[in-house]
Design an enzyme around this catalytic site. Structure first.
Site, PDB file in Angstrom:
ATOM      1  N   ASN A   1      37.234  44.598  38.220  1.00  0.00           N
ATOM      2  CA  ASN A   1      38.360  44.603  37.293  1.00  0.00           C
ATOM      3  C   ASN A   1      37.991  45.460  36.086  1.00  0.00           C
ATOM      4  O   ASN A   1      36.910  46.068  36.047  1.00  0.00           O
ATOM      5  CB  ASN A   1      38.738  43.180  36.881  1.00  0.00           C
ATOM      6  CG  ASN A   1      40.242  43.011  36.696  1.00  0.00           C
ATOM      7  OD1 ASN A   1      40.828  43.532  35.760  1.00  0.00           O
ATOM      8  ND2 ASN A   1      40.871  42.294  37.627  1.00  0.00           N
TER       9      ASN A   1
ATOM     10  N   PHE B   1      44.615  42.333  31.772  1.00  0.00           N
ATOM     11  CA  PHE B   1      43.328  42.287  31.089  1.00  0.00           C
ATOM     12  C   PHE B   1      42.984  43.598  30.393  1.00  0.00           C
ATOM     13  O   PHE B   1      41.900  43.745  29.850  1.00  0.00           O
ATOM     14  CB  PHE B   1      42.221  41.954  32.103  1.00  0.00           C
ATOM     15  CG  PHE B   1      42.547  40.774  32.965  1.00  0.00           C
ATOM     16  CD1 PHE B   1      42.687  39.516  32.422  1.00  0.00           C
ATOM     17  CD2 PHE B   1      42.746  40.928  34.327  1.00  0.00           C
ATOM     18  CE1 PHE B   1      43.000  38.426  33.213  1.00  0.00           C
ATOM     19  CE2 PHE B   1      43.052  39.847  35.126  1.00  0.00           C
ATOM     20  CZ  PHE B   1      43.181  38.593  34.572  1.00  0.00           C
TER      21      PHE B   1
ATOM     22  N   PRO C   1      45.200  42.553  40.094  1.00  0.00           N
ATOM     23  CA  PRO C   1      45.825  43.516  39.184  1.00  0.00           C
ATOM     24  C   PRO C   1      45.224  43.419  37.785  1.00  0.00           C
ATOM     25  O   PRO C   1      45.109  42.334  37.215  1.00  0.00           O
ATOM     26  CB  PRO C   1      47.293  43.111  39.208  1.00  0.00           C
ATOM     27  CG  PRO C   1      47.484  42.525  40.571  1.00  0.00           C
ATOM     28  CD  PRO C   1      46.199  41.802  40.865  1.00  0.00           C
ATOM     29  N   CYS C   2      44.833  44.582  37.246  1.00  0.00           N
ATOM     30  CA  CYS C   2      44.061  44.579  36.005  1.00  0.00           C
ATOM     31  C   CYS C   2      44.923  44.678  34.756  1.00  0.00           C
ATOM     32  O   CYS C   2      44.419  44.512  33.648  1.00  0.00           O
ATOM     33  CB  CYS C   2      43.051  45.730  36.024  1.00  0.00           C
ATOM     34  SG  CYS C   2      43.802  47.370  36.139  1.00  0.00           S
ATOM     35  N   GLN C   3      46.225  44.937  34.887  1.00  0.00           N
ATOM     36  CA  GLN C   3      47.054  45.169  33.711  1.00  0.00           C
ATOM     37  C   GLN C   3      47.006  44.029  32.682  1.00  0.00           C
ATOM     38  O   GLN C   3      46.960  44.289  31.475  1.00  0.00           O
ATOM     39  CB  GLN C   3      48.513  45.438  34.117  1.00  0.00           C
ATOM     40  CG  GLN C   3      48.738  46.771  34.786  1.00  0.00           C
ATOM     41  CD  GLN C   3      48.458  46.733  36.278  1.00  0.00           C
ATOM     42  OE1 GLN C   3      47.963  45.730  36.805  1.00  0.00           O
ATOM     43  NE2 GLN C   3      48.769  47.812  36.968  1.00  0.00           N
TER      44      GLN C   3
END
Length: 354
Positions: free
Chosen positions: A142, A105, A101-103
């Site tokens: 990502n 970063f 999950p990229c949130q």
């Protein structure tokens, strides 16, 4: 369209790894698989994807229906290397793939505490599985800002400790044939020898016109009779007037004063030029977000028709096949649910290694 694969389905090439020799022997497990974007791209490249892991039950049907792989409703933090190992055939070249999950970063991460394991730990779980399994190949994708943070540096350190050859870089998806201006960070790693990501293609990029012009026209609030996903959200009367006054590639500044919202008239309104806006036919689309079906949340207006793009158009701009299924036959199609699946997905293609 031929064999295609995404930025993450990527660079199993150079050195000892050549797609023509090895793709039929590569088997993959997809961590954080979601609706199956990465799995779809890997399969298009001739790689056998055996299973995907995710915690979203809504992804079960589209993942399995489109990819003929097993969906495991389970957090990666609860998975062991021993469990993953059981999916692979004896003698297979094992690929462990995933997009944590990229949130944490994203650009919203500036004020977050890197010591908060609940927010940062999933990339560490990916590293743990690499250490336990020691697959021949690893790939991850990502947001570009992931490289600014400790979890990525620790992930890279794990790969180097295990003697992986690594190639990683920031990419513009439009440079690889994906019809949108998405920026991502992609990494590939190999224990079999040198490995390189594919170089960007030179020449023309795919445009919004190339991707979606062939679809039947729709009005706002209408659904295509032959494709329930080709469905456009309704517009309020004022937003219908606004989109009629919008130019492809333009901004709200093209509107007459009476159509402008208070936020546009404020001094800070200049920073909102890419909302309530139309796409341009002959350019790649903007990044598809979880709200890509909503005219008011970005440059998601159709270039020509007086509506936001449909869910099907959003999925195609994300490079999913035209017939990718996101909901069971007979189930109601919800904008929020499908929009979340599309916006959170890894684009499936194309980025085949050279």
């Amino acid at each position: 369209m031929g064999v295609q694969t995404s930025a993450l389905t990527n660079g199993f090439t150079a050195g000892t790894i050549q797609p023509g020799d090895f793709c039929m022997k590569i088997e993959a497990v997809d961590l954080f698989c979601g609706v199956g974007g990465l799995t779809c791209g890997l399969r298009q490249a001739g790689i056998a994807v055996l299973a995907g892991y995710d915690i979203d039950p809504a992804c079960t049907y589209p993942y399995e229906e489109n990819n003929k792989a097993s969906f495991q409703l389970k957090s990666v933090s609860e998975v062991t290397g021993e469990e993953i190992a059981k999916w692979y055939s004896p003698g297979a070249i094992r690929l462990l793939a995933g997009c944590a999950p990229c949130q944490p970063f994203s650009t919203l991460a500036n004020t977050r505490d890197e010591k908060d394991e609940a927010k940062w730990g999933l990339l560490g779980e990916f590293a743990r599985l690499v250490r336990e399994l020691k697959p021949e190949l690893v790939t991850m994708e990502n947001v570009p800002r992931v490289t600014n943070h400790a979890p990525y540096r620790q992930f890279l350190e794990t790969l180097r400790e295990l003697e992986y050859e690594v190639d990683a870089k920031r990419v513009r998806c439009a440079d690889y044939g994906i019809p949108q201006e998405r920026r991502r960070f992609v990494l590939v790693a190999s224990r079999m020898g040198p490995i390189k990501l594919r170089k960007p293609a030179e020449g023309e990029y795919r445009t919004v016109r190339d991707a979606i012009q062939h679809l039947p026209p729709l009005a706002a609030g209408e659904t295509d009779r032959n494709d329930r996903l080709h469905k456009a959200r309704s517009l309020t009367p004022i937003n219908l007037e606004r989109i009629r006054a919008s130019k492809p590639g333009g901004t709200w500044e093209d509107w007459p004063q009476e159509l402008r919202a208070p936020c546009h008239r404020a001094a800070t309104g200049a920073s909102f030029r890419s909302v309530y806006a139309r796409m341009t036919w002959d350019r790649p689309a903007p990044t598809m977000t979880t709200q890509c079906f909503n005219f008011g949340t970005g440059r998601f207006g159709h270039p020509e028709q007086d509506r936001a793009i449909s869910l099907r158009e959003a999925a195609i701009l994300q490079s999913f096949p035209d017939d990718y299924r996101f909901s069971r036959p007979g189930d109601k199609v919800f904008f929020s649910s499908v929009g979340r699946m599309v916006g959170n997905a890894v684009p499936p293609g194309p980025m085949l290694p050279t």
